[in-house]
Design an enzyme around this catalytic site. Structure first.
Site, PDB file in Angstrom:
ATOM      1  N   GLU A  81      14.623 -31.720  -6.435  1.00 13.11           N
ATOM      2  CA  GLU A  81      14.660 -33.156  -6.172  1.00 13.11           C
ATOM      3  C   GLU A  81      14.630 -33.998  -7.446  1.00 13.11           C
ATOM      4  O   GLU A  81      14.605 -35.225  -7.365  1.00 13.11           O
ATOM      5  CB  GLU A  81      13.520 -33.530  -5.236  1.00 13.11           C
ATOM      6  CG  GLU A  81      13.720 -32.937  -3.844  1.00 13.11           C
ATOM      7  CD  GLU A  81      12.490 -33.005  -2.958  1.00 13.11           C
ATOM      8  OE1 GLU A  81      12.627 -32.774  -1.757  1.00 13.11           O
ATOM      9  OE2 GLU A  81      11.385 -33.274  -3.494  1.00 13.11           O
ATOM     10  N   GLN A 194      11.611 -27.812  -8.548  1.00 11.69           N
ATOM     11  CA  GLN A 194      11.316 -26.626  -7.753  1.00 11.69           C
ATOM     12  C   GLN A 194      12.539 -25.719  -7.710  1.00 11.69           C
ATOM     13  O   GLN A 194      13.644 -26.146  -8.012  1.00 11.69           O
ATOM     14  CB  GLN A 194      10.907 -27.029  -6.344  1.00 11.69           C
ATOM     15  CG  GLN A 194      11.999 -27.729  -5.563  1.00 11.69           C
ATOM     16  CD  GLN A 194      11.467 -28.575  -4.434  1.00 11.69           C
ATOM     17  OE1 GLN A 194      10.752 -29.539  -4.647  1.00 11.69           O
ATOM     18  NE2 GLN A 194      11.817 -28.198  -3.210  1.00 11.69           N
TER      19      GLN A 194
END
Length: 361
Positions: A81, A194
């Site tokens: 993100e 991530q």
């Protein structure tokens, strides 16, 4: 994407509307459920309708690039993100292909084994088999960004244009970066919130050899800040797979102690339940190396240096096994079920109820 009451509660449109890769994980988990349980009737009664709907979504969401002569997926946010509104996120494109493949295979399975259910599905969805012609064209012609010189899959278009620093270049007082940097600075950086490419290598493990995993892990792990509870356990599993047990153990500790040590300075907002589940996966899929190969439960166990033993239970095809991994032996016992063949370090063992297999390492 996020809800407490059935309505969308997430307030960032780049995540809410662009993280369309989450459609694919639904299909992945339907397939996983059937693989682990053997309940193919579930996929005929419920799963296939969902898979058809998601495959139809992808058929109208992809674009055909004339310059590339490939299908592309534009304007997405991948699992990472810290990259918003990008084109051709590798994970999104690759998992789209896997979704379409799984749906076609499942249609053929249901048509042959559950003809009455297949007729019902066609009736309620309006599905016609010629729809799969386009799906197959997308499978055969999807653009999957890679850099052959580096030997990696490229996270998304433009990623390699960034200044490719590592997390060692970030001053400690500026971590976590999402609490110290502007959003503009984060988006322009190479840092990954991530697991993204590595998530695809974990989920679709049977499609990639260890060397491919190793090259991508060594490129992306040093640039991942793990400012998401969804990240460290995935990297731990892959580190175990490539034999870097020390790294795998440290990432396992990151996952298990995320809230205990408040790594990301956000414990006041609540606990990270996903990291708790991920800790279990890091043991079973990581250290124990559990995979499904040729419809068989397989293990390639390792043990961290600081541990003497670890145990867990796994339920597979109406059988419950207890697995114990020690420094010098592996112990397997069947708690429920009748019999099962399992593969450990490429050797097949036949396990029956009440039997205890002790395998010397």
């Amino acid at each position: 994407m996020v809800t407490f009451n059935g309505d969308e509660c997430h307030n960032e449109w780049e995540i809410t509307f662009e993280e369309i890769h989450r459609n694919n994980i639904i299909v992945h988990e339907i397939v996983q459920y059937v693989t682990m349980t053997g309940h193919t009737d579930f996929i005929a009664r419920y799963g296939l309708e969902i898979m058809i709907a998601i495959s139809r979504f992808w058929a109208q969401r992809v674009s055909f690039s004339q310059p590339k002569q490939k299908y592309v997926i534009l304007g997405v946010t991948g699992p990472n993100e810290y990259e918003n509104n990008v084109d051709n996120n590798w994970y999104t494109n690759y998992s789209c292909v896997q979704t379409l493949k799984a749906t076609i295979e499942t249609i053929e399975l249901v048509a042959h084994q559950y003809p009455d259910e297949y007729a019902r599905i066609r009736r309620v969805t309006g599905f016609q088999y010629p729809e799969t012609t386009l799906w197959q064209k997308i499978i055969d012609n999807m653009y999957l960004p890679e850099d052959r010189e580096l030997g990696i899959f490229v996270q998304n278009d433009g990623y390699l244009d960034k200044e490719l620093k590592t997390i060692d270049d970030i001053p400690a007082e500026e971590m976590p970066i999402n609490q110290h940097w502007s959003w503009d600075r984060i988006l322009r950086s190479c840092y990954i919130k991530q697991s993204d490419v590595l998530l695809g290598l974990y989920l679709y493990y049977s499609n990639f050899d260890d060397e491919t995993v190793r090259r991508n892990f060594r490129f992306y792990e040093p640039r991942t800040v793990h400012e998401s509870s969804l990240s460290p356990y995935v990297h731990s599993i892959l580190a175990s797979r490539i034999g870097d047990i020390t790294k795998a153990y440290n990432l396992f500790l990151h996952a298990t102690r995320l809230d205990l040590d408040d790594y990301n300075n956000e414990l006041d907002q609540g606990l990270h339940i996903t990291s708790m589940a991920g800790s279990w996966l890091a043991i079973v899929h990581g250290f124990a190396g559990m995979q499904i190969k040729d419809d068989m439960l397989c293990f390639n166990p390792v043990i961290p240096e600081k541990w003497n033993r670890y145990t867990f239970k796994i339920h597979f095809r109406q059988c419950t096994l207890q697995i114990g991994i020690g420094k010098s032996e592996i112990k397997i016992s069947m708690i429920e079920g009748d019999e099962l063949n399992i593969l450990i370090h490429k050797v097949v063992y036949h396990v029956t109820r009440g039997d205890v297999k002790v395998i010397s390492e």
